[in-house]
Scaffold this motif. Sequence first.
Motif, PDB file in Angstrom:
ATOM      1  N   ALA A   1     -31.060 -19.783  -8.725  1.00 38.68           N
ATOM      2  CA  ALA A   1     -31.077 -18.541  -7.946  1.00 38.68           C
ATOM      3  C   ALA A   1     -30.441 -17.397  -8.732  1.00 38.68           C
ATOM      4  CB  ALA A   1     -30.346 -18.744  -6.620  1.00 38.68           C
ATOM      5  N   LYS A   2     -29.384 -17.700  -9.476  1.00 35.48           N
ATOM      6  CA  LYS A   2     -28.730 -16.673 -10.293  1.00 35.48           C
ATOM      7  C   LYS A   2     -29.654 -16.203 -11.414  1.00 35.48           C
ATOM      8  CE  LYS A   2     -24.554 -15.665 -12.956  1.00 35.48           C
ATOM      9  NZ  LYS A   2     -23.255 -16.179 -13.465  1.00 35.48           N
ATOM     10  N   LEU A   3     -30.389 -17.139 -12.024  1.00 38.27           N
ATOM     11  CA  LEU A   3     -31.328 -16.770 -13.081  1.00 38.27           C
ATOM     12  C   LEU A   3     -32.393 -15.816 -12.542  1.00 38.27           C
ATOM     13  CD1 LEU A   3     -31.831 -20.227 -14.839  1.00 38.27           C
ATOM     14  CD2 LEU A   3     -30.584 -18.259 -15.734  1.00 38.27           C
ATOM     15  N   ALA A   4     -32.881 -16.086 -11.328  1.00 36.21           N
ATOM     16  CA  ALA A   4     -33.879 -15.207 -10.726  1.00 36.21           C
ATOM     17  C   ALA A   4     -33.284 -13.842 -10.400  1.00 36.21           C
ATOM     18  CB  ALA A   4     -34.447 -15.846  -9.461  1.00 36.21           C
ATOM     19  N   ALA A   5     -32.023 -13.824  -9.963  1.00 36.92           N
ATOM     20  CA  ALA A   5     -31.368 -12.551  -9.657  1.00 36.92           C
ATOM     21  C   ALA A   5     -31.216 -11.698 -10.916  1.00 36.92           C
ATOM     22  CB  ALA A   5     -30.000 -12.806  -9.027  1.00 36.92           C
ATOM     23  N   ILE A   6     -30.926 -12.352 -12.051  1.00 36.75           N
ATOM     24  CA  ILE A   6     -30.844 -11.622 -13.316  1.00 36.75           C
ATOM     25  C   ILE A   6     -32.206 -11.024 -13.661  1.00 36.75           C
ATOM     26  CG2 ILE A   6     -30.531 -11.893 -15.811  1.00 36.75           C
ATOM     27  CD1 ILE A   6     -28.365 -13.966 -15.167  1.00 36.75           C
ATOM     28  N   ALA A   7     -33.279 -11.799 -13.438  1.00 37.94           N
ATOM     29  CA  ALA A   7     -34.629 -11.284 -13.686  1.00 37.94           C
ATOM     30  C   ALA A   7     -34.902 -10.056 -12.827  1.00 37.94           C
ATOM     31  CB  ALA A   7     -35.666 -12.373 -13.401  1.00 37.94           C
ATOM     32  N   ALA A   8     -34.475 -10.093 -11.566  1.00 33.53           N
ATOM     33  CA  ALA A   8     -34.686  -8.951 -10.682  1.00 33.53           C
ATOM     34  C   ALA A   8     -33.921  -7.726 -11.180  1.00 33.53           C
ATOM     35  CB  ALA A   8     -34.256  -9.299  -9.263  1.00 33.53           C
TER      36      ALA A   8
ATOM     37  N   PRO B   1     -23.923  -0.274 -10.257  1.00 31.06           N
ATOM     38  CA  PRO B   1     -23.117  -0.744 -11.397  1.00 31.06           C
ATOM     39  C   PRO B   1     -23.379  -2.210 -11.721  1.00 31.06           C
ATOM     40  CG  PRO B   1     -21.774   0.573  -9.905  1.00 31.06           C
ATOM     41  CD  PRO B   1     -23.092   0.356  -9.221  1.00 31.06           C
ATOM     42  N   GLU B   2     -23.603  -3.038 -10.697  1.00 30.76           N
ATOM     43  CA  GLU B   2     -23.857  -4.466 -10.922  1.00 30.76           C
ATOM     44  C   GLU B   2     -25.147  -4.669 -11.706  1.00 30.76           C
ATOM     45  OE1 GLU B   2     -23.222  -3.104  -7.995  1.00 30.76           O
ATOM     46  OE2 GLU B   2     -21.193  -3.822  -7.572  1.00 30.76           O
ATOM     47  N   THR B   3     -26.186  -3.927 -11.327  1.00 35.34           N
ATOM     48  CA  THR B   3     -27.469  -4.055 -12.024  1.00 35.34           C
ATOM     49  C   THR B   3     -27.343  -3.607 -13.478  1.00 35.34           C
ATOM     50  OG1 THR B   3     -28.759  -3.754 -10.005  1.00 35.34           O
ATOM     51  CG2 THR B   3     -29.868  -3.253 -12.077  1.00 35.34           C
ATOM     52  N   ARG B   4     -26.643  -2.509 -13.712  1.00 32.23           N
ATOM     53  CA  ARG B   4     -26.466  -2.029 -15.081  1.00 32.23           C
ATOM     54  C   ARG B   4     -25.672  -3.035 -15.916  1.00 32.23           C
ATOM     55  NH1 ARG B   4     -24.581   4.244 -14.312  1.00 32.23           N
ATOM     56  NH2 ARG B   4     -25.682   4.585 -12.357  1.00 32.23           N
ATOM     57  N   THR B   5     -24.655  -3.635 -15.312  1.00 27.93           N
ATOM     58  CA  THR B   5     -23.843  -4.610 -16.038  1.00 27.93           C
ATOM     59  C   THR B   5     -24.668  -5.831 -16.412  1.00 27.93           C
ATOM     60  OG1 THR B   5     -21.798  -3.905 -14.945  1.00 27.93           O
ATOM     61  CG2 THR B   5     -21.832  -6.120 -15.873  1.00 27.93           C
ATOM     62  N   THR B   6     -25.461  -6.324 -15.476  1.00 26.19           N
ATOM     63  CA  THR B   6     -26.304  -7.490 -15.757  1.00 26.19           C
ATOM     64  C   THR B   6     -27.289  -7.190 -16.876  1.00 26.19           C
ATOM     65  OG1 THR B   6     -26.115  -8.304 -13.493  1.00 26.19           O
ATOM     66  CG2 THR B   6     -27.988  -9.099 -14.785  1.00 26.19           C
TER      67      THR B   6
ATOM     68  N   GLU C   1     -34.352  -3.918  -0.639  1.00 24.46           N
ATOM     69  CA  GLU C   1     -33.288  -4.207  -1.598  1.00 24.46           C
ATOM     70  C   GLU C   1     -33.387  -3.366  -2.866  1.00 24.46           C
ATOM     71  OE1 GLU C   1     -30.887  -6.304  -0.785  1.00 24.46           O
ATOM     72  OE2 GLU C   1     -31.877  -6.729   1.136  1.00 24.46           O
ATOM     73  N   LEU C   2     -34.479  -2.638  -3.024  1.00 23.93           N
ATOM     74  CA  LEU C   2     -34.697  -1.899  -4.267  1.00 23.93           C
ATOM     75  C   LEU C   2     -33.842  -0.634  -4.279  1.00 23.93           C
ATOM     76  CD1 LEU C   2     -36.681  -2.535  -6.616  1.00 23.93           C
ATOM     77  CD2 LEU C   2     -38.137  -0.726  -5.721  1.00 23.93           C
ATOM     78  N   PRO C   3     -33.051  -0.415  -5.335  1.00 22.28           N
ATOM     79  CA  PRO C   3     -32.207   0.781  -5.374  1.00 22.28           C
ATOM     80  C   PRO C   3     -32.983   2.076  -5.593  1.00 22.28           C
ATOM     81  CG  PRO C   3     -31.997  -0.450  -7.412  1.00 22.28           C
ATOM     82  CD  PRO C   3     -32.827  -1.289  -6.487  1.00 22.28           C
ATOM     83  N   LEU C   4     -34.279   1.976  -5.905  1.00 29.34           N
ATOM     84  CA  LEU C   4     -35.109   3.166  -6.099  1.00 29.34           C
ATOM     85  C   LEU C   4     -35.607   3.621  -4.730  1.00 29.34           C
ATOM     86  CD1 LEU C   4     -37.085   1.799  -9.159  1.00 29.34           C
ATOM     87  CD2 LEU C   4     -35.176   3.416  -9.213  1.00 29.34           C
ATOM     88  N   ARG C   5     -34.833   4.446  -4.060  1.00 22.16           N
ATOM     89  CA  ARG C   5     -35.069   4.812  -2.674  1.00 22.16           C
ATOM     90  C   ARG C   5     -36.172   5.862  -2.514  1.00 22.16           C
ATOM     91  NH1 ARG C   5     -32.984   0.478  -0.284  1.00 22.16           N
ATOM     92  NH2 ARG C   5     -30.785   0.165  -0.794  1.00 22.16           N
ATOM     93  N   ASN C   6     -36.516   6.101  -1.236  1.00 22.84           N
ATOM     94  CA  ASN C   6     -37.479   7.142  -0.850  1.00 22.84           C
ATOM     95  C   ASN C   6     -38.846   6.952  -1.501  1.00 22.84           C
ATOM     96  OD1 ASN C   6     -35.402   8.462   0.659  1.00 22.84           O
ATOM     97  ND2 ASN C   6     -34.653   9.382  -1.235  1.00 22.84           N
ATOM     98  N   GLY C   7     -39.218   5.686  -1.695  1.00 24.06           N
ATOM     99  CA  GLY C   7     -40.550   5.404  -2.230  1.00 24.06           C
ATOM    100  C   GLY C   7     -40.756   5.818  -3.666  1.00 24.06           C
ATOM    101  N   ARG C   8     -39.668   6.001  -4.418  1.00 25.51           N
ATOM    102  CA  ARG C   8     -39.819   6.466  -5.803  1.00 25.51           C
ATOM    103  C   ARG C   8     -40.620   5.485  -6.639  1.00 25.51           C
ATOM    104  NH1 ARG C   8     -34.148   8.707  -8.073  1.00 25.51           N
ATOM    105  NH2 ARG C   8     -35.555   9.673  -9.580  1.00 25.51           N
TER     106      ARG C   8
END
Length: 336
Positions: A198-205, A224-229, A152-159
């Motif tokens: 669950a939403k609070l935890a998603a914001i933390a992520a 964009p969703e992560t940046r907005t949060t 689920e991590l947007p930092l792909r290719n093992g970055r």
Amino acid sequence: MPNLDATPDPEPPPDGPVRLVSTDSVPAAERWSWWAEVCQRELMATNIRSPHASHFHGSLEAVGSPEVQVVAVTNSPLTAVRTPLQIRRDDPENYYLVLSADDPIRIEQERGTADVGAGSMALFSTSHPLTCEFVDLGHPTELTLVRLPRAELPLRNGRADRLLGKTLSTRSGASALLAGYLAQLPQAARTASAPESAKLAAIAADLAVTALAVHLDAPDTLSPETRTTALRVRIHAFIDLHLGDPGLTPATIAARHHISVRTLHDLFRTEPETVAASIKRRRLERVHADLTDAAWKHRTIAEIAARWGFRQPGDLSRAYRAAYGRTPTETRATTP
């Protein structure tokens, strides 16, 4: 070895917003082995040892969903080692971001060593050999873990692996916001519904991913969703920090965050109140807290009004009566 499933977890129940697991729920003689099973079930398989095994204490509070979880852990000092054999047998392929409340934790992974304490954090992976040592200062260590599934991590290719074994500062920017948010999360989740939790935890992520991207100098990889949060949380923190400024308005907030007022209002469209209403409510809550606090008895109502950004005591009186059904003077008169 005790049967973990046969030992009931203490309240709240499993379907509550916060799941609590504690060694207090099992006989003292079984606590160390029981905790080893808890760690394997909740986190990953490791070999653990502790000089406090005979009188061990451990507890965890888990908030979140199967995809994302925030876990607040308190336990007696120990050392955990994850071996290549354990990785081959079972790898959940998770990253964990760890923050310590104060006591130092040493994490060795990928030929690097991270020393985690107040003002810092570290990332570790279940997919690489790991040594984690809780420095023994004679009392339980408090830490927070944010679980981030690799898939689920947007930092792909093992970055994200570039950050393993490195000490990461939490003293500024997104990392500071994350640290402050996590400190308040368990208490907030206890009063929330399960979906809200669950939403609070998603914001933390989202904040955690944002902080990692900043440390990697790769903010453009975020969705964009992560940046907005992350931006919304930054704005809430900014409002709390500047409530005493009478010039705090939607226009000044937008300017400080380099966005338009329209964009600011769009960000709050999913919130239960507008930006202006949120500022007003928080100011009134701070005023009410001061009026009912004996430590502020020597301050005038006008001083308290100015402290929280009300230009005139009359402005406070009208807003306070509308919110609490009485005037500030009446509240103070009924406070012991």
